[in-house]
Design an enzyme around this catalytic site. Structure first.
Site, PDB file in Angstrom:
ATOM      1  N   SER A   1       0.798  -1.225   0.000  1.00  0.00           N
ATOM      2  CA  SER A   1       0.000   0.000   0.000  1.00  0.00           C
ATOM      3  C   SER A   1       0.831   1.277   0.000  1.00  0.00           C
ATOM      4  O   SER A   1       0.358   2.311  -0.468  1.00  0.00           O
ATOM      5  CB  SER A   1      -0.979  -0.007   1.170  1.00  0.00           C
TER       6      SER A   1
ATOM      7  N   HIS B   1      -5.316  -3.288  -2.898  1.00  0.00           N
ATOM      8  CA  HIS B   1      -4.950  -2.332  -3.953  1.00  0.00           C
ATOM      9  C   HIS B   1      -4.791  -2.957  -5.335  1.00  0.00           C
ATOM     10  O   HIS B   1      -4.508  -2.256  -6.297  1.00  0.00           O
ATOM     11  CB  HIS B   1      -3.650  -1.606  -3.581  1.00  0.00           C
TER      12      HIS B   1
ATOM     13  N   LYS C   1     -11.667   0.775  -1.894  1.00  0.00           N
ATOM     14  CA  LYS C   1     -10.694   1.292  -2.843  1.00  0.00           C
ATOM     15  C   LYS C   1     -11.268   1.267  -4.262  1.00  0.00           C
ATOM     16  O   LYS C   1     -12.170   2.036  -4.547  1.00  0.00           O
ATOM     17  CB  LYS C   1      -9.388   0.560  -2.656  1.00  0.00           C
TER      18      LYS C   1
HETATM   19  C1  LIG Z   1      -7.101  -0.112   3.126  1.00  0.00           C
HETATM   20  C2  LIG Z   1      -6.463  -1.407   3.443  1.00  0.00           C
HETATM   21  C3  LIG Z   1      -7.025  -2.283   4.365  1.00  0.00           C
HETATM   22  C4  LIG Z   1      -8.194  -1.879   5.226  1.00  0.00           C
HETATM   23  O1  LIG Z   1      -9.371  -1.889   4.534  1.00  0.00           O
HETATM   24  P1  LIG Z   1     -10.576  -1.004   5.091  1.00  0.00           P
HETATM   25  O2  LIG Z   1     -11.772  -1.542   4.402  1.00  0.00           O
HETATM   26  O3  LIG Z   1     -10.255   0.399   4.716  1.00  0.00           O
HETATM   27  O4  LIG Z   1     -10.619  -1.199   6.571  1.00  0.00           O
HETATM   28  C5  LIG Z   1      -6.463  -3.520   4.532  1.00  0.00           C
HETATM   29  N1  LIG Z   1      -5.358  -3.884   3.827  1.00  0.00           N
HETATM   30  C6  LIG Z   1      -4.766  -3.046   2.961  1.00  0.00           C
HETATM   31  C7  LIG Z   1      -3.550  -3.497   2.225  1.00  0.00           C
HETATM   32  C8  LIG Z   1      -5.292  -1.786   2.739  1.00  0.00           C
HETATM   33  O5  LIG Z   1      -4.695  -0.956   1.912  1.00  0.00           O
END
Ligand SMILES: *Cc1c(COP(=O)(O)O)cnc(C)c1O
Length: 390
Positions: free
Chosen positions: A183, A211, A242
Protein backbone atom coordinates in the site's frame (compact mmCIF):
# COMPACT_ATOMS: atom_id res chain seq x y z
CA UNK A 1 -13.11 16.52 35.10
CA UNK A 2 -9.72 16.48 36.76
CA UNK A 3 -6.80 15.51 34.61
CA UNK A 4 -5.71 11.90 34.49
CA UNK A 5 -2.42 11.19 36.26
CA UNK A 6 -0.72 10.49 32.93
CA UNK A 7 -2.24 13.52 31.18
CA UNK A 8 0.96 15.58 31.16
CA UNK A 9 2.83 12.59 29.81
CA UNK A 10 0.36 12.29 26.93
CA UNK A 11 0.69 16.00 26.26
CA UNK A 12 4.45 15.72 26.13
CA UNK A 13 4.29 12.85 23.65
CA UNK A 14 1.99 14.90 21.45
CA UNK A 15 4.37 17.87 21.60
CA UNK A 16 7.32 15.66 20.69
CA UNK A 17 5.43 14.18 17.80
CA UNK A 18 4.61 17.64 16.49
CA UNK A 19 8.24 18.77 16.81
CA UNK A 20 9.39 15.69 14.88
CA UNK A 21 7.06 16.58 12.00
CA UNK A 22 4.97 13.46 12.59
CA UNK A 23 1.70 15.04 13.66
CA UNK A 24 -1.43 13.81 11.89
CA UNK A 25 -4.69 15.64 11.55
CA UNK A 26 -8.06 15.13 9.94
CA UNK A 27 -8.99 17.41 7.08
CA UNK A 28 -12.50 18.30 6.08
CA UNK A 29 -13.84 17.41 2.66
CA UNK A 30 -16.98 18.98 1.21
CA UNK A 31 -18.79 17.15 -1.56
CA UNK A 32 -17.96 13.98 -3.45
CA UNK A 33 -14.72 12.05 -3.52
CA UNK A 34 -13.03 12.53 -6.87
CA UNK A 35 -10.20 14.01 -8.87
CA UNK A 36 -11.21 17.52 -7.90
CA UNK A 37 -12.08 17.79 -4.23
CA UNK A 38 -12.82 20.62 -1.86
CA UNK A 39 -10.61 20.15 1.18
CA UNK A 40 -10.62 22.55 4.13
CA UNK A 41 -12.69 24.84 1.94
CA UNK A 42 -10.23 24.89 -0.94
CA UNK A 43 -10.61 23.28 -4.36
CA UNK A 44 -7.69 20.96 -5.12
CA UNK A 45 -6.56 18.56 -7.82
CA UNK A 46 -6.26 15.33 -5.87
CA UNK A 47 -3.78 12.47 -6.20
CA UNK A 48 -4.65 11.31 -2.75
CA UNK A 49 -7.54 8.86 -2.78
CA UNK A 50 -7.80 5.10 -3.34
CA UNK A 51 -10.73 5.54 -5.71
CA UNK A 52 -8.64 3.96 -8.48
CA UNK A 53 -11.43 3.42 -11.01
CA UNK A 54 -13.47 6.55 -10.25
CA UNK A 55 -16.47 4.66 -8.82
CA UNK A 56 -16.92 6.35 -5.42
CA UNK A 57 -19.50 8.81 -6.79
CA UNK A 58 -20.57 6.89 -9.91
CA UNK A 59 -24.29 7.32 -10.87
CA UNK A 60 -24.86 3.55 -11.22
CA UNK A 61 -23.68 2.99 -7.64
CA UNK A 62 -25.81 5.83 -6.32
CA UNK A 63 -28.86 4.45 -8.11
CA UNK A 64 -28.37 0.93 -6.74
CA UNK A 65 -27.83 2.37 -3.27
CA UNK A 66 -31.01 4.47 -3.33
CA UNK A 67 -33.22 1.75 -4.82
CA UNK A 68 -32.18 -0.75 -2.17
CA UNK A 69 -32.76 1.83 0.58
CA UNK A 70 -36.42 1.95 -0.35
CA UNK A 71 -36.72 -1.83 0.02
CA UNK A 72 -34.39 -2.50 2.92
CA UNK A 73 -34.15 0.67 4.97
CA UNK A 74 -30.86 2.00 6.26
CA UNK A 75 -29.44 -0.06 9.11
CA UNK A 76 -28.98 -3.82 8.87
CA UNK A 77 -30.03 -3.91 12.50
CA UNK A 78 -28.04 -6.96 13.59
CA UNK A 79 -24.98 -9.13 13.02
CA UNK A 80 -24.93 -11.47 10.00
CA UNK A 81 -25.55 -14.53 12.20
CA UNK A 82 -28.69 -12.99 13.69
CA UNK A 83 -31.01 -11.08 11.35
CA UNK A 84 -28.57 -8.68 9.66
CA UNK A 85 -27.78 -10.78 6.57
CA UNK A 86 -29.90 -9.31 3.77
CA UNK A 87 -30.69 -10.59 0.29
CA UNK A 88 -28.13 -8.08 -1.06
CA UNK A 89 -25.37 -9.37 1.20
CA UNK A 90 -26.18 -12.88 0.03
CA UNK A 91 -26.14 -11.92 -3.67
CA UNK A 92 -22.85 -10.09 -3.24
CA UNK A 93 -21.20 -13.12 -1.63
CA UNK A 94 -22.38 -15.35 -4.49
CA UNK A 95 -21.25 -12.89 -7.17
CA UNK A 96 -17.83 -12.50 -5.55
CA UNK A 97 -17.34 -16.28 -5.33
CA UNK A 98 -17.94 -16.41 -9.08
CA UNK A 99 -15.71 -13.37 -9.73
CA UNK A 100 -12.78 -14.76 -7.72
CA UNK A 101 -13.28 -18.36 -8.84
CA UNK A 102 -13.27 -19.52 -5.22
CA UNK A 103 -15.73 -21.84 -3.47
CA UNK A 104 -17.18 -19.36 -1.03
CA UNK A 105 -17.05 -15.78 0.14
CA UNK A 106 -17.72 -14.16 3.51
CA UNK A 107 -18.39 -10.43 3.93
CA UNK A 108 -16.77 -8.35 6.66
CA UNK A 109 -17.65 -4.80 7.62
CA UNK A 110 -14.16 -3.40 6.86
CA UNK A 111 -10.85 -4.64 5.50
CA UNK A 112 -9.27 -4.04 8.87
CA UNK A 113 -11.80 -6.38 10.46
CA UNK A 114 -11.45 -8.99 7.71
CA UNK A 115 -7.70 -9.15 8.28
CA UNK A 116 -7.80 -9.47 12.04
CA UNK A 117 -10.70 -11.92 11.77
CA UNK A 118 -9.14 -14.22 9.22
CA UNK A 119 -5.75 -14.58 10.94
CA UNK A 120 -7.13 -14.85 14.47
CA UNK A 121 -9.96 -17.08 13.27
CA UNK A 122 -7.73 -19.62 11.53
CA UNK A 123 -4.68 -19.83 13.80
CA UNK A 124 -4.09 -20.93 17.39
CA UNK A 125 -1.29 -21.39 19.91
CA UNK A 126 0.67 -24.10 18.16
CA UNK A 127 0.59 -22.36 14.76
CA UNK A 128 2.86 -19.82 13.13
CA UNK A 129 2.15 -16.81 10.95
CA UNK A 130 4.89 -15.56 8.62
CA UNK A 131 4.47 -12.00 7.36
CA UNK A 132 6.20 -9.63 4.96
CA UNK A 133 7.57 -6.77 7.07
CA UNK A 134 5.77 -4.18 4.95
CA UNK A 135 2.35 -5.80 5.32
CA UNK A 136 -0.61 -3.54 6.11
CA UNK A 137 -1.06 -2.68 9.81
CA UNK A 138 -4.29 -4.69 9.97
CA UNK A 139 -2.49 -7.90 8.94
CA UNK A 140 0.25 -7.35 11.51
CA UNK A 141 -2.41 -6.59 14.14
CA UNK A 142 -4.31 -9.76 13.15
CA UNK A 143 -1.15 -11.74 13.78
CA UNK A 144 -0.61 -10.12 17.16
CA UNK A 145 -4.21 -10.74 18.16
CA UNK A 146 -3.90 -14.45 17.43
CA UNK A 147 -1.93 -16.67 19.77
CA UNK A 148 0.20 -17.95 16.91
CA UNK A 149 3.96 -17.46 16.85
CA UNK A 150 4.91 -14.35 14.86
CA UNK A 151 7.62 -14.45 12.21
CA UNK A 152 8.46 -11.72 9.70
CA UNK A 153 10.64 -11.61 6.61
CA UNK A 154 12.24 -8.56 4.97
CA UNK A 155 10.13 -7.13 2.18
CA UNK A 156 9.62 -9.65 -0.66
CA UNK A 157 12.78 -11.56 0.35
CA UNK A 158 11.93 -15.08 -0.75
CA UNK A 159 15.15 -16.71 0.46
CA UNK A 160 14.38 -15.42 3.94
CA UNK A 161 10.76 -16.51 3.74
CA UNK A 162 12.11 -19.97 2.91
CA UNK A 163 14.37 -19.78 5.95
CA UNK A 164 11.53 -18.70 8.28
CA UNK A 165 9.36 -21.57 7.04
CA UNK A 166 12.22 -23.93 7.69
CA UNK A 167 12.52 -22.59 11.25
CA UNK A 168 8.80 -23.19 11.72
CA UNK A 169 8.92 -26.76 10.37
CA UNK A 170 7.59 -28.25 13.60
CA UNK A 171 4.63 -25.94 14.04
CA UNK A 172 1.21 -27.45 13.47
CA UNK A 173 -0.03 -24.99 10.83
CA UNK A 174 1.86 -22.29 8.96
CA UNK A 175 0.27 -19.31 7.25
CA UNK A 176 2.22 -17.02 4.91
CA UNK A 177 0.64 -13.57 4.80
CA UNK A 178 1.31 -10.81 2.28
CA UNK A 179 -0.22 -7.73 0.72
CA UNK A 180 -0.92 -8.34 -2.98
CA UNK A 181 0.05 -4.77 -3.88
CA UNK A 182 1.98 -3.01 -1.11
CA UNK A 183 0.00 0.00 0.00
CA UNK A 184 2.86 2.46 0.57
CA UNK A 185 5.24 1.18 -2.13
CA UNK A 186 2.92 0.11 -4.93
CA UNK A 187 4.96 -2.95 -5.85
CA UNK A 188 3.42 -6.38 -6.43
CA UNK A 189 4.13 -9.37 -4.17
CA UNK A 190 6.05 -12.25 -5.84
CA UNK A 191 2.98 -14.46 -5.62
CA UNK A 192 4.17 -17.40 -7.79
CA UNK A 193 7.28 -17.76 -5.63
CA UNK A 194 5.22 -17.48 -2.46
CA UNK A 195 2.87 -20.22 -3.70
CA UNK A 196 5.83 -22.49 -4.55
CA UNK A 197 7.36 -22.05 -1.10
CA UNK A 198 3.98 -22.66 0.49
CA UNK A 199 3.59 -25.93 -1.34
CA UNK A 200 7.11 -27.00 -0.48
CA UNK A 201 6.55 -26.29 3.24
CA UNK A 202 2.86 -27.29 3.39
CA UNK A 203 1.87 -23.79 4.42
CA UNK A 204 -1.29 -21.84 3.72
CA UNK A 205 -1.21 -18.45 1.98
CA UNK A 206 -3.28 -15.36 2.71
CA UNK A 207 -3.16 -12.46 0.24
CA UNK A 208 -4.66 -9.06 1.04
CA UNK A 209 -5.31 -7.57 -2.39
CA UNK A 210 -6.86 -4.27 -1.27
CA UNK A 211 -4.95 -2.33 -3.95
CA UNK A 212 -4.82 -4.94 -6.72
CA UNK A 213 -8.44 -5.98 -6.97
CA UNK A 214 -10.20 -4.10 -9.76
CA UNK A 215 -6.89 -2.59 -10.90
CA UNK A 216 -4.76 -5.56 -12.01
CA UNK A 217 -5.70 -8.36 -14.41
CA UNK A 218 -7.78 -8.27 -17.58
CA UNK A 219 -11.04 -8.57 -15.63
CA UNK A 220 -9.89 -6.75 -12.54
CA UNK A 221 -9.26 -10.01 -10.70
CA UNK A 222 -6.21 -8.48 -9.01
CA UNK A 223 -2.84 -9.99 -8.32
CA UNK A 224 -4.11 -13.58 -8.73
CA UNK A 225 -5.31 -12.86 -12.27
CA UNK A 226 -2.20 -10.76 -12.94
CA UNK A 227 -0.03 -13.85 -12.42
CA UNK A 228 -2.52 -16.19 -14.11
CA UNK A 229 -2.90 -18.40 -11.03
CA UNK A 230 -5.59 -20.96 -11.79
CA UNK A 231 -4.83 -24.12 -9.81
CA UNK A 232 -3.82 -23.51 -6.23
CA UNK A 233 -5.26 -20.19 -5.06
CA UNK A 234 -4.45 -18.35 -1.84
CA UNK A 235 -7.04 -17.28 0.69
CA UNK A 236 -7.96 -13.84 -0.62
CA UNK A 237 -8.97 -10.70 1.25
CA UNK A 238 -10.49 -7.99 -0.93
CA UNK A 239 -11.75 -4.59 0.14
CA UNK A 240 -14.51 -2.39 -1.31
CA UNK A 241 -13.26 0.96 -0.07
CA UNK A 242 -10.69 1.29 -2.84
CA UNK A 243 -11.25 0.41 -6.53
CA UNK A 244 -14.84 -0.68 -5.82
CA UNK A 245 -15.73 2.76 -4.53
CA UNK A 246 -17.94 1.63 -1.64
CA UNK A 247 -17.03 0.21 1.80
CA UNK A 248 -16.48 -3.16 3.44
CA UNK A 249 -14.49 -6.27 2.59
CA UNK A 250 -14.61 -9.99 1.93
CA UNK A 251 -12.64 -13.19 2.34
CA UNK A 252 -12.71 -15.71 -0.52
CA UNK A 253 -11.54 -19.27 0.10
CA UNK A 254 -12.64 -22.88 0.15
CA UNK A 255 -15.70 -24.10 2.01
CA UNK A 256 -13.82 -25.32 5.11
CA UNK A 257 -11.91 -22.08 5.61
CA UNK A 258 -15.02 -19.93 5.21
CA UNK A 259 -17.09 -22.14 7.50
CA UNK A 260 -14.32 -21.93 10.12
CA UNK A 261 -14.41 -18.13 9.87
CA UNK A 262 -18.19 -18.13 10.30
CA UNK A 263 -17.73 -20.05 13.55
CA UNK A 264 -14.51 -18.44 14.83
CA UNK A 265 -13.76 -15.02 13.33
CA UNK A 266 -14.74 -12.69 16.15
CA UNK A 267 -14.68 -9.57 13.96
CA UNK A 268 -17.32 -11.28 11.79
CA UNK A 269 -19.45 -12.65 14.59
CA UNK A 270 -19.58 -9.75 17.02
CA UNK A 271 -20.38 -6.83 14.78
CA UNK A 272 -23.33 -5.37 12.94
CA UNK A 273 -23.63 -6.23 9.25
CA UNK A 274 -23.06 -3.31 6.91
CA UNK A 275 -26.15 -1.54 5.58
CA UNK A 276 -27.70 -3.62 2.76
CA UNK A 277 -27.51 -0.56 0.47
CA UNK A 278 -23.71 -0.77 0.62
CA UNK A 279 -23.90 -4.36 -0.62
CA UNK A 280 -26.34 -3.31 -3.37
CA UNK A 281 -23.99 -0.52 -4.50
CA UNK A 282 -21.04 -2.93 -4.37
CA UNK A 283 -22.94 -5.36 -6.63
CA UNK A 284 -23.37 -2.52 -9.14
CA UNK A 285 -19.69 -1.70 -8.79
CA UNK A 286 -18.63 -5.33 -9.32
CA UNK A 287 -20.49 -5.32 -12.66
CA UNK A 288 -18.69 -2.17 -13.78
CA UNK A 289 -15.32 -3.49 -12.57
CA UNK A 290 -15.74 -6.45 -14.92
CA UNK A 291 -17.39 -4.67 -17.86
CA UNK A 292 -15.55 -1.38 -18.12
CA UNK A 293 -12.09 -2.67 -18.97
CA UNK A 294 -11.30 0.74 -20.51
CA UNK A 295 -10.87 2.11 -17.00
CA UNK A 296 -7.95 -0.22 -16.35
CA UNK A 297 -6.47 0.58 -19.79
CA UNK A 298 -6.75 4.30 -19.14
CA UNK A 299 -5.20 3.96 -15.70
CA UNK A 300 -2.23 2.12 -17.21
CA UNK A 301 -1.76 4.92 -19.76
CA UNK A 302 -1.78 7.53 -16.99
CA UNK A 303 0.70 5.49 -14.96
CA UNK A 304 3.03 5.35 -17.96
CA UNK A 305 2.63 9.07 -18.62
CA UNK A 306 3.46 9.89 -15.00
CA UNK A 307 6.47 7.57 -14.80
CA UNK A 308 7.93 8.75 -18.10
CA UNK A 309 7.52 12.40 -17.08
CA UNK A 310 8.86 11.91 -13.55
CA UNK A 311 11.80 9.99 -14.92
CA UNK A 312 12.69 12.87 -17.23
CA UNK A 313 12.57 15.25 -14.29
CA UNK A 314 14.88 12.98 -12.30
CA UNK A 315 12.29 12.43 -9.56
CA UNK A 316 12.86 9.56 -7.07
CA UNK A 317 10.33 7.07 -8.48
CA UNK A 318 9.88 3.69 -6.82
CA UNK A 319 9.58 0.42 -8.77
CA UNK A 320 5.78 0.36 -9.05
CA UNK A 321 3.59 -0.55 -12.01
CA UNK A 322 0.37 0.11 -10.13
CA UNK A 323 -1.85 3.10 -9.34
CA UNK A 324 0.29 3.80 -6.26
CA UNK A 325 3.28 5.89 -7.41
CA UNK A 326 5.31 7.04 -4.40
CA UNK A 327 8.24 9.46 -4.61
CA UNK A 328 10.83 8.50 -2.02
CA UNK A 329 11.97 11.63 -0.16
CA UNK A 330 13.57 10.16 2.97
CA UNK A 331 13.56 13.02 5.47
CA UNK A 332 10.23 13.56 7.29
CA UNK A 333 10.32 17.35 7.29
CA UNK A 334 11.45 17.57 3.69
CA UNK A 335 8.55 15.35 2.63
CA UNK A 336 6.16 17.52 4.61
CA UNK A 337 7.55 20.73 3.08
CA UNK A 338 7.30 19.31 -0.43
CA UNK A 339 3.70 18.23 0.18
CA UNK A 340 2.92 21.76 1.41
CA UNK A 341 4.54 23.33 -1.65
CA UNK A 342 2.42 21.16 -3.91
CA UNK A 343 -0.67 22.32 -2.03
CA UNK A 344 0.34 25.90 -2.79
CA UNK A 345 0.04 24.82 -6.42
CA UNK A 346 -3.43 23.42 -5.69
CA UNK A 347 -2.26 19.82 -5.82
CA UNK A 348 -2.95 17.26 -3.15
CA UNK A 349 -0.76 14.20 -2.55
CA UNK A 350 -0.36 11.92 0.46
CA UNK A 351 2.52 12.79 2.80
CA UNK A 352 3.56 9.51 4.38
CA UNK A 353 5.91 9.41 7.34
CA UNK A 354 6.94 6.89 10.01
CA UNK A 355 5.52 4.85 11.65
CA UNK A 356 3.38 4.21 8.57
CA UNK A 357 6.63 3.58 6.66
CA UNK A 358 10.13 2.66 7.98
CA UNK A 359 12.37 5.43 9.37
CA UNK A 360 14.08 7.68 6.80
CA UNK A 361 11.75 6.57 4.03
CA UNK A 362 9.17 9.38 4.19
CA UNK A 363 7.52 9.76 0.83
CA UNK A 364 4.88 11.44 -1.22
CA UNK A 365 2.20 8.90 -1.98
CA UNK A 366 0.73 9.78 -5.34
CA UNK A 367 -2.25 7.72 -6.40
CA UNK A 368 -3.66 7.79 -9.89
CA UNK A 369 -7.25 7.09 -10.90
CA UNK A 370 -9.01 6.26 -14.16
CA UNK A 371 -10.93 9.47 -13.43
CA UNK A 372 -7.76 11.52 -14.03
CA UNK A 373 -6.96 12.86 -17.49
CA UNK A 374 -3.65 13.45 -19.27
CA UNK A 375 -3.82 17.19 -18.43
CA UNK A 376 -4.06 16.37 -14.73
CA UNK A 377 -0.82 14.40 -14.93
CA UNK A 378 0.83 17.30 -16.79
CA UNK A 379 -0.24 19.68 -14.02
CA UNK A 380 1.14 17.34 -11.36
CA UNK A 381 4.47 17.02 -13.16
CA UNK A 382 4.66 20.79 -13.61
CA UNK A 383 4.10 21.39 -9.91
CA UNK A 384 6.65 18.72 -8.96
CA UNK A 385 9.19 20.32 -11.25
CA UNK A 386 8.63 23.67 -9.56
CA UNK A 387 8.73 22.29 -5.99
CA UNK A 388 11.29 19.49 -5.97
CA UNK A 389 14.83 20.55 -5.19
CA UNK A 390 13.75 23.90 -3.71
C1 LIG B 1 -7.10 -0.11 3.13
C2 LIG B 1 -6.46 -1.41 3.44
C3 LIG B 1 -7.03 -2.28 4.37
C4 LIG B 1 -8.19 -1.88 5.23
O1 LIG B 1 -9.37 -1.89 4.53
P1 LIG B 1 -10.58 -1.00 5.09
O2 LIG B 1 -11.77 -1.54 4.40
O3 LIG B 1 -10.25 0.40 4.72
O4 LIG B 1 -10.62 -1.20 6.57
C5 LIG B 1 -6.46 -3.52 4.53
N1 LIG B 1 -5.36 -3.88 3.83
C6 LIG B 1 -4.77 -3.05 2.96
C7 LIG B 1 -3.55 -3.50 2.22
C8 LIG B 1 -5.29 -1.79 2.74
O5 LIG B 1 -4.70 -0.96 1.91
Amino acid sequence: MSQLPWHSQLQQTLTERKAAGLYRRTRLRDGEQGVEVVLDGRKMLSFSSNDYLGFAAHPALKKAFIESLDQEGVGSGAAHLLTGHSRYHHQLEEALAEFTGQQRVLLFSTGYMANIGVIDGLLGKTDVVVQDKLNHASLLDGGRLSEAQQLRYPHAAMALLHQRLHTAANSRNKLIVSDGVFSMDGDIAPLPEIMDLAEQHKAGVLIDDAHGLGVLGQNGGGVIEHFGLTQQKPILVGTFGKAFGTAGAFVAADEVVIETLVQQARSFIYTTAQPPAIAAATLASLKLVQQETWRRDKLQQLIKQFRDGADQLGLPLMPSQTAIQPLLIGDDKKAFKLGQDLEQHGILVGIIRPPTVPKNTARLRITLSAAHDAEHIDKLLGALEASYGH
